[in-house]
Design an enzyme around this catalytic site. Structure first.
Site, short mmCIF file in Angstrom:
data_model
loop_
_atom_site.label_atom_id
_atom_site.label_comp_id
_atom_site.label_asym_id
_atom_site.label_seq_id
_atom_site.Cartn_x
_atom_site.Cartn_y
_atom_site.Cartn_z
N GLU A 40 0.82 -1.21 0.00
CA GLU A 40 0.00 0.00 0.00
C GLU A 40 0.86 1.26 0.00
O GLU A 40 0.50 2.25 -0.62
CB GLU A 40 -0.98 0.00 1.18
N TYR A 123 -5.70 6.51 4.45
CA TYR A 123 -5.90 5.44 3.47
C TYR A 123 -5.15 4.17 3.87
O TYR A 123 -5.72 3.08 3.92
CB TYR A 123 -5.46 5.88 2.06
N ASP A 141 -8.72 5.77 -2.24
CA ASP A 141 -7.50 6.07 -3.01
C ASP A 141 -7.92 6.83 -4.28
O ASP A 141 -9.08 7.23 -4.41
CB ASP A 141 -6.72 4.80 -3.34
N CYS A 202 -18.49 2.10 -19.28
CA CYS A 202 -19.72 2.12 -18.46
C CYS A 202 -20.62 0.91 -18.76
O CYS A 202 -21.39 0.49 -17.89
CB CYS A 202 -20.49 3.42 -18.69
FE1 SF4 Z 1 -17.64 5.04 -13.82
FE2 SF4 Z 1 -19.23 4.71 -15.94
FE3 SF4 Z 1 -19.53 3.22 -13.77
FE4 SF4 Z 1 -20.20 5.76 -13.74
S1 SF4 Z 1 -21.11 4.16 -14.96
S2 SF4 Z 1 -19.07 4.66 -12.16
S3 SF4 Z 1 -18.62 6.64 -15.03
S4 SF4 Z 1 -17.76 3.24 -15.15
#
Ligand code: SF4
Length: 352
Positions: A40, A123, A141, A202
Site C-alpha cells: 500500500e 488510506y 484512493d 460504463c
Molecule cells: Fe464510472 Fe461509468 Fe460506472 Fe459511472 S457508470 S461509475 S462513469 S464506469
C-alpha cells in the site's frame, strides 16, 4: 446530497468483483499486515504495474518487518530508487523499527494506533485494517475518488478539503460491515479496470444504473480537474567532478527533502562561478570544464532544469562539505547505491 440504495450498491459491486476482480496480486498471497503495508505504501502515487517488480524485489530482500527494521537505510533506498517520493521509503524503515521497539513486532490493528506511525495516513491505515485484519474500515484512493466523483457527479475538485471529506463520508456510508475487505478491493478494481481515467467502460459497470455522470453523458467532466497553476522552474548546475582515476564525486543529500538520503551530484546555482565554488566548498581545482546537454526533470511541485557540467580535477583526496558525506564513485562498477533517476542517467551517459 442523496445516497443510492446501499444494499444494491454493495451487492452489485460484490457480484461484479466475484467475476471480474483482481485476486492474484502478489501481496494477497500470503496476506499479512507487513505485506499489505509495504504494497500500500508503494501504491501511493504509483500504478500497480510499476509497483509489481519493485514489490517482488523488496519482499525478497526484506521478507519480514524484522528484516526491514534491521536493514541499513541505504539498502532500503537503493531498492526504492526509481519509484520516487523517497520519504515513503524512509518512513517504511522508521515505522518498521517502531513496530519492533514499541509493538513487539506486531502491527497494531486499530486505525488510531496505525495512524501514529510515520507514513501511515487515513488510506493506508484503512487498507491494513480492512485487508490484513479483515475488519470494517473504509478506504479512499485515487480510484475510489474517481468512481465516487462520477457516481454522484460531485461538483468540486476532490483535492479540496470539503470534497475530500465528502468522498470519505460517501465511501464510509457504502462500505459494508461484512465482506468489507472484498468490497474495498472491488471498488478499487472497478476504478482501475472499468471506471478508468479516460473512456470508462460504463457498459461493464455494475453501478451504471445509478451513475449520474453516466446518465448526463459527462463522464469526462468528473472528477472535476484541479484549478491549474503553472509549476515554477528552478535551474541548477549538476557537477560531474572526475578525478584522474575516472571516479566521479557523489554527495549524500540531507535525510529530509527532495531525494533525501540519496547519493547525488554536487550542485549549485547558475549564478556561481564554478571554479571558485569547487575550490571554496571542496578544495578542488578545476583543470577543464565542458557543459553537457541540459534536460528537465519534473517534481510534483516544480520543474528542475539540470545543466550538467563535466569537470576534470587532479586531486584524489577525500572531500567533505559541511560535515556531510561524499565519496568518489567508480564508474567501472555497477550502480548499487540509492541514486536518483536523473543522476543515474547522467552517470550512465557520461561513462558511455
Ligand atoms: Fe464510472 Fe461509468 Fe460506472 Fe459511472 S457508470 S461509475 S462513469 S464506469
Amino acid at each position: 446530497m442523496e445516497f443510492f440504495d446501499r444494499d444494491q450498491i454493495q451487492q452489485r459491486l460484490l457480484d461484479w468483483y466475484a467475476n471480474h476482480g483482481r485476486k492474484h496480486l502478489p501481496w494477497k498471497q500470503p496476506l499479512t499486515p507487513y505485506r499489505v503495508w509495504v504494497a500500500e505504501v508503494m501504491l501511493q502515487q504509483t500504478q500497480v504495474a510499476t509497483v509489481l517488480p519493485y514489490y517482488e524485489r523488496f519482499i525478497q530482500r526484506f521478507a519480514s518487518v524484522e528484516d526491514l527494521a534491521a536493514a541499513a537505510l541505504d539498502d532500503v533506498l537503493q531498492l526504492w530508487a526509481g519509484l520516487g517520493y523517497y520519504s515513503r521509503a524512509r518512513n517504511l524503515h522508521r515505522t518498521a523499527q517502531i513496530i519492533i521497539s514499541d509493538h513487539g513486532g506486531q502491527f497494531p490493528d486499530e486505525l488510531t494506533l496505525l495512524r501514529k506511525l510515520p507514513g501511515i495516513g487515513e488510506y493506508t491505515a484503512g487498507a491494513i485494517v480492512s485487508f490484513a485484519f479483515q475488519r470494517q474500515a473504509s478506504i479512499v484512493d485515487g480510484n475510489v475518488k474517481r468512481v465516487i466523483s462520477r457516481l454522484h457527479a460531485l461538483p468540486d475538485w476532490p483535492g479540496q478539503s470539503q470534497t475530500h471529506r465528502l468522498i470519505w463520508d460517501i465511501a464510509t456510508h457504502y462500505t459494508p460491515k461484512q465482506q468489507c475487505h472484498l468490497y474495498n478491493q472491488a471498488i478499487m478494481d472497478l476504478g482501475s479496470l472499468v471506471c478508468t481515467p479516460n473512456q470508462p467502460d460504463c457498459s461493464q459497470c455494475p453501478w451504471q444504473i445509478f451513475c449520474i455522470a453516466h446518465q448526463r453523458q459527462q463522464t469526462d467532466c468528473f472528477p472535476v480537474k484541479k484549478p491549474t497553476v503553472a509549476k515554477p522552474t528552478q535551474e541548477r548546475y549538476f557537477l560531474l567532478l572526475k578525478n584522474p582515476q575516472q571516479q566521479i564525486l557523489l554527495e549524500k543529500r540531507p535525510p529530509t527533502g527532495i531525494w533525501g538520503g540519496l547519493w547525488s551530484l554536487p550542485e549549485c546555482s547558475l549564478t556561481q562561478n564554478i571554479s571558485h565554488w569547487c575550490k571554496q566548498y571542496y578544495g578542488l581545482s578545476i583543470h577543464q570544464q565542458s557543459p553537457l546537454p541540459t534536460f528537465k526533470h519534473s517534481f510534483s511541485h516544480y520543474h528542475l532544469m539540470i545543466h550538467p557540467i563535466a569537470l576534470d580535477v587532479s586531486q584524489t583526496i577525500n572531500v567533505i562539505r559541511d560535515g556531510g558525506q561524499t565519496c568518489w564513485y567508480d564508474q567501472a562498477q555497477a550502480i548499487t547505491q540509492g541514486i536518483p533517476k536523473p543522476v543515474k542517467y547522467l552517470l550512465e551517459q557520461y561513462q558511455s
